[in-house]
Design a protein around this motif. Structure first.
Motif, PDB file in Angstrom:
ATOM      1  N   PHE A 151       9.153   2.569  -9.285  1.00 36.45           N
ATOM      2  CA  PHE A 151      10.283   2.779  -8.509  1.00 36.45           C
ATOM      3  C   PHE A 151      11.313   3.957  -9.230  1.00 36.45           C
ATOM      4  O   PHE A 151      11.130   4.315 -10.436  1.00 36.45           O
ATOM      5  N   SER A 152      12.157   4.110  -8.460  1.00 32.28           N
ATOM      6  CA  SER A 152      13.246   5.294  -8.971  1.00 32.28           C
ATOM      7  C   SER A 152      14.562   5.298  -8.581  1.00 32.28           C
ATOM      8  O   SER A 152      14.819   4.984  -7.135  1.00 32.28           O
ATOM      9  N   ALA A 198      11.618  -0.095  11.596  1.00 37.14           N
ATOM     10  CA  ALA A 198      11.937  -1.497  11.547  1.00 37.14           C
ATOM     11  C   ALA A 198      12.326  -1.912  12.881  1.00 37.14           C
ATOM     12  O   ALA A 198      11.876  -3.052  13.310  1.00 37.14           O
ATOM     13  N   LEU A 212      -1.544  -9.814   1.424  1.00 38.38           N
ATOM     14  CA  LEU A 212      -0.877 -10.753   1.972  1.00 38.38           C
ATOM     15  C   LEU A 212      -1.526 -11.324   2.984  1.00 38.38           C
ATOM     16  O   LEU A 212      -0.964 -12.363   3.482  1.00 38.38           O
ATOM     17  N   LEU A 224       0.617  -3.033   1.069  1.00 36.59           N
ATOM     18  CA  LEU A 224       0.815  -4.471   0.359  1.00 36.59           C
ATOM     19  C   LEU A 224       0.075  -5.599   1.515  1.00 36.59           C
ATOM     20  O   LEU A 224      -0.124  -6.599   0.990  1.00 36.59           O
ATOM     21  N   ALA A 229      13.789  -4.769   6.443  1.00 33.30           N
ATOM     22  CA  ALA A 229      13.094  -3.430   6.464  1.00 33.30           C
ATOM     23  C   ALA A 229      11.630  -3.688   5.861  1.00 33.30           C
ATOM     24  O   ALA A 229      10.750  -2.654   6.242  1.00 33.30           O
ATOM     25  N   GLN A 230      11.417  -4.687   5.094  1.00 28.94           N
ATOM     26  CA  GLN A 230      10.023  -4.697   4.394  1.00 28.94           C
ATOM     27  C   GLN A 230       9.236  -5.836   5.571  1.00 28.94           C
ATOM     28  O   GLN A 230       8.062  -5.937   4.997  1.00 28.94           O
ATOM     29  N   GLY A 287      18.156   9.070  -9.210  1.00 32.92           N
ATOM     30  CA  GLY A 287      17.553  10.338  -9.792  1.00 32.92           C
ATOM     31  C   GLY A 287      16.902  10.287 -10.913  1.00 32.92           C
ATOM     32  O   GLY A 287      16.397  11.168 -11.355  1.00 32.92           O
ATOM     33  N   ALA A 288      16.683   8.764 -11.428  1.00 29.47           N
ATOM     34  CA  ALA A 288      15.896   9.008 -12.609  1.00 29.47           C
ATOM     35  C   ALA A 288      14.321   9.036 -12.357  1.00 29.47           C
ATOM     36  O   ALA A 288      13.886   8.978 -11.219  1.00 29.47           O
ATOM     37  N   ALA A 289      13.631   9.150 -13.473  1.00 29.80           N
ATOM     38  CA  ALA A 289      12.195   9.575 -13.233  1.00 29.80           C
ATOM     39  C   ALA A 289      11.598   8.214 -12.870  1.00 29.80           C
ATOM     40  O   ALA A 289      12.061   7.124 -13.298  1.00 29.80           O
ATOM     41  N   PRO A 290      10.435   8.374 -11.885  1.00 29.02           N
ATOM     42  CA  PRO A 290       9.703   7.280 -11.273  1.00 29.02           C
ATOM     43  C   PRO A 290       9.115   6.218 -12.586  1.00 29.02           C
ATOM     44  O   PRO A 290       8.669   7.115 -13.095  1.00 29.02           O
ATOM     45  N   PHE A 296      14.240  10.730   0.623  1.00 28.34           N
ATOM     46  CA  PHE A 296      15.248   9.913   1.420  1.00 28.34           C
ATOM     47  C   PHE A 296      14.785   8.259   1.514  1.00 28.34           C
ATOM     48  O   PHE A 296      15.671   7.441   0.984  1.00 28.34           O
ATOM     49  N   GLY A 298       4.560 -11.346  -1.949  1.00 26.27           N
ATOM     50  CA  GLY A 298       4.945  -9.839  -1.785  1.00 26.27           C
ATOM     51  C   GLY A 298       5.767  -9.152  -2.950  1.00 26.27           C
ATOM     52  O   GLY A 298       5.434  -8.097  -3.537  1.00 26.27           O
ATOM     53  N   LEU A 328      19.741   0.052   9.274  1.00 25.74           N
ATOM     54  CA  LEU A 328      19.286   1.192   9.214  1.00 25.74           C
ATOM     55  C   LEU A 328      20.434   2.335   8.581  1.00 25.74           C
ATOM     56  O   LEU A 328      20.129   3.124   7.978  1.00 25.74           O
ATOM     57  N   SER A 378      20.345   3.333   4.873  1.00 26.28           N
ATOM     58  CA  SER A 378      19.307   4.111   4.393  1.00 26.28           C
ATOM     59  C   SER A 378      19.723   5.280   3.557  1.00 26.28           C
ATOM     60  O   SER A 378      20.524   6.013   4.384  1.00 26.28           O
ATOM     61  N   GLY A 379      19.237   5.585   2.500  1.00 25.81           N
ATOM     62  CA  GLY A 379      19.388   6.796   1.974  1.00 25.81           C
ATOM     63  C   GLY A 379      20.609   6.688   1.209  1.00 25.81           C
ATOM     64  O   GLY A 379      20.836   7.810   0.391  1.00 25.81           O
ATOM     65  N   ASN A 406      16.753  -1.602   1.117  1.00 25.45           N
ATOM     66  CA  ASN A 406      15.216  -2.152   1.613  1.00 25.45           C
ATOM     67  C   ASN A 406      15.285  -3.692   1.868  1.00 25.45           C
ATOM     68  O   ASN A 406      14.499  -4.307   1.144  1.00 25.45           O
ATOM     69  N   ILE A 441       3.638  -8.937  -6.178  1.00 28.71           N
ATOM     70  CA  ILE A 441       2.826  -7.824  -6.300  1.00 28.71           C
ATOM     71  C   ILE A 441       3.623  -6.468  -6.193  1.00 28.71           C
ATOM     72  O   ILE A 441       2.983  -5.584  -6.917  1.00 28.71           O
ATOM     73  N   THR A 442       4.639  -6.210  -5.497  1.00 32.02           N
ATOM     74  CA  THR A 442       5.454  -4.967  -5.451  1.00 32.02           C
ATOM     75  C   THR A 442       5.868  -4.819  -7.027  1.00 32.02           C
ATOM     76  O   THR A 442       5.787  -3.470  -7.397  1.00 32.02           O
ATOM     77  N   LEU A 490       9.958   7.108  -2.961  1.00 34.51           N
ATOM     78  CA  LEU A 490       9.324   8.343  -4.008  1.00 34.51           C
ATOM     79  C   LEU A 490       8.465   9.174  -3.017  1.00 34.51           C
ATOM     80  O   LEU A 490       7.892   8.780  -2.094  1.00 34.51           O
TER      81      LEU A 490
END
Lengths: 194, 189, 200
Positions: free
Chosen positions: C127-128, A173, A103, A99, C19-20, C131-134, B91, C117, C194, C197-198, C14, C120-121, B94
């Motif tokens: 995305f998933s 991060a 950007l 990305l 985190a991004q 547990g759904a299919a991406p 985790f 950002g 952090l 996460s997960g 996220n 575009i993302t 994807l």
């Protein structure tokens, strides 16, 4: 050469990362290793040099009120060209940086130099400024990447010197913010001494 | 030189001109790079297929199939088997794998196409030889594609059970896809 | 359920800032005072949502059918720039009080990479959730994602501004003054985030 200072200024006095504090997003996000930082810096430098040159050429003819839209269009064009070139010839790097290649358009450094330097100077000077600031940015990113890589993965430029893992937080991060913060402290110390 | 006056005519003219030139530049760049971009994507796919399936001279044939409500893209290599792209949630995001299933239904090899796992933990799924090698020659008819914690036959990556589960699930989904393709007898191309 | 997971994931797991790393410049720039931080968060929230919906439609109904997706970057940034200008003009007309609160932040938002950002993302990434299919997000999910992401932006921004107001009164070593100590503080905040996460 009297014009040499246009290049060196970008390195220390106007260092985009540690002094001007511009373009923080790619600086933090892509510096997980020295190589990644280097690649991101070079990609930004490519856009910076070309947009500086073109904008210094067209600036005298652009009506003042549409200045910014014109600059953004020019920058976005070069970013798209860069995206296409990277996809074609360095697909691995394009994937890692992801990305943050598109950007570059909104990287304040690029628009900042267009607005703050290129539209008031000639082509040659603008190109040198682009090279200087670009190199300064690349060097900063590489250093941040190197520090994070050494601490986080125990390697430098991909060459591993410890077995096992480093301090993982540094590749994640939080490490980005911490490393940049402490490097800025060192830079301030250095500037204060001078 | 003075900047042109900001009259409406000048502004419209200037913007139009700049947009036209920029469009032309991007258009040319697109035309020039189209072939290398396709070639690079192709090369990556070919390399992945070569890694997950036994050597073969046949050209991979692309196809897609719907299994359990999800579309799977696969490459069929005559005489070698199927290379199936299978994606699950790991985790950090994807986890996308290419799984090579040989004609006899055993997993030949797997490779990670993309992931966003934690560096040093889950991201080891790309480098941890002990973990990856478990899938080479794995026969789903004799053993269970799940980590030992879940009653399967796979050792998980240390401290990364979620990633290991996702990896195992992706491989197991790919095996299901393989059976579906075999049952159907022919591919829907 | 999926919407709920999108929201949790976008705000906490996220987090766009921590985190991004999107939208850091205004984050460091205006987080000195709680009131400006709140104003900026409001403006960003508004623009991100609007821009995401518009660019999503533009991509879906114009760029994809015409095979012009390589023009994403250039067309998105122009749309965002135009959109911000329009919002500014409309806001000035219909709600001067809101304009007073958000107006000065609007010009800064064009070059806030969080906006481009997110735009575009949502059109390029699978995305998933749960547990759904991406899959690619549909318009409704993209909108929820945009709102939740900007709420995450606001949350991090306001938390950080609160911390920084306290920091201003602290006696820190000279070389740490200003941005360095701020960055180190964000680093510790990111460390705390952090922990999320997960979970999705």
């Amino acid at each position: 050469m009297s014009k040499w200072h246009f290049v060196t200024d970008g390195f220390v006095k106007n260092n985009p990362t540690f002094v001007l504090v511009l373009g923080m997003c790619p600086t933090l996000a892509t510096t997980t290793s020295a190589i990644n930082g280097l690649e991101m810096g070079l990609a930004t430098m490519f856009v910076l040099i070309l947009s500086n040159i073109v904008i210094s050429l067209i600036a005298p003819k652009v009506p003042d009120k549409v200045r910014i839209p014109v600059y953004i269009t020019v920058i976005a064009t070069f970013v798209t060209v860069l995206q296409l070139l990277m996809q074609a010839y360095t697909p691995a790097a394009y994937e890692t940086l992801g990305l943050f290649i598109p950007l570059i358009v909104v990287n304040c450094i690029v628009l900042g130099r267009a607005e703050g330097f290129a539209n008031k100077h000639g082509v040659g000077e603008s190109a040198l400024d682009g090279i200087g600031v670009g190199l300064g940015f690349t060097a900063s990113l590489t250093v941040i990447g190197l520090v994070r890589e050494i601490l986080g993965s125990g390697s430098a430029f991909g060459w591993k010197f410890i077995s096992g893992d480093g301090i993982l937080a540094f590749v994640m991060a939080p490490g980005a913010f911490l490393v940049l913060g402490f490097l800025m402290v060192l830079f301030n110390k250095y500037l204060a001494k001078k | 030189m003075m900047a042109a006056a900001s009259t409406l005519k000048n502004m419209v003219l200037c913007l139009t001109l700049v947009c036209l030139i920029c469009a032309a530049v991007v258009g040319v760049a697109y035309a020039v790079t189209k072939e290398p971009i396709d070639a690079a994507a192709q090369a990556k796919t070919t390399a992945s297929i070569a890694r997950v399936l036994p050597e073969s001279d046949a050209t991979p044939q692309e196809g897609s199939v719907r299994v359990g409500g999800t579309d799977y893209k696969y490459y069929k290599v005559d005489g070698a088997g199927y290379a199936i792209i299978s994606t699950t949630s790991g985790f950090g995001g994807l986890l996308s794998l290419m799984v090579g299933v040989a004609e006899d239904g055993t997993v030949h090899n797997t490779t990670v196409l993309s992931h966003s796992e934690t560096p040093g933990l889950g991201a080891k799924c790309t480098t941890d030889g002990n973990f990856i090698s478990q899938f080479q020659g794995f026969n789903p008819a004799e053993k269970t594609l799940a980590v030992k914690k879940d009653g399967g036959d796979l050792d998980a990556i240390t401290a990364s059970t979620i990633t290991s589960r996702a990896y195992a699930l992706a491989v197991s989904n790919a095996v299901d896809v393989f059976h579906q393709l075999k049952q159907g007898g022919q591919d829907d191309e | 359920m999926e919407y709920f997971l999108i929201i949790i994931s976008a705000i906490f797991v996220n987090n766009i800032l921590l985190a991004q790393f999107l939208g850091i410049c205004p984050f460091l720039g205006v987080s000195g005072k709680l009131s400006t931080a709140t104003g900026m968060s409001g403006a960003v929230c508004f623009v991100i949502t609007l821009a995401t919906v518009v660019t999503y439609l533009l991509n879906q109904y114009l760029l994809v059918p015409l095979g012009l997706t390589f023009l994403q970057t250039i067309s998105f940034i122009l749309v965002i720039a135009a959109l911000v200008q329009m919002v500014e003009i409309i806001l000035k007309k219909i709600s001067p009080s809101l304009y007073q609160a958000l107006g000065i932040f609007l010009p800064l938002i064009t070059t806030n990479c969080a906006v481009l950002g997110v735009a575009i993302t949502v059109v390029t990434k699978d995305f998933s959730f749960g547990g759904a299919a991406p899959h690619m997000l549909n318009l409704g999910q993209a909108t929820v994602y945009a709102v939740a992401t900007s709420l995450g932006y606001g949350l991090a921004m306001i938390l950080f501004a609160g911390l920084r107001e306290h920091l201003a009164g602290c006696d820190v070593p000279k070389a740490f003054k200003g941005l360095p100590i701020a960055l180190i503080t964000v680093g510790i905040m990111a460390l705390a985030f952090l922990g999320f996460s997960g979970i999705v």
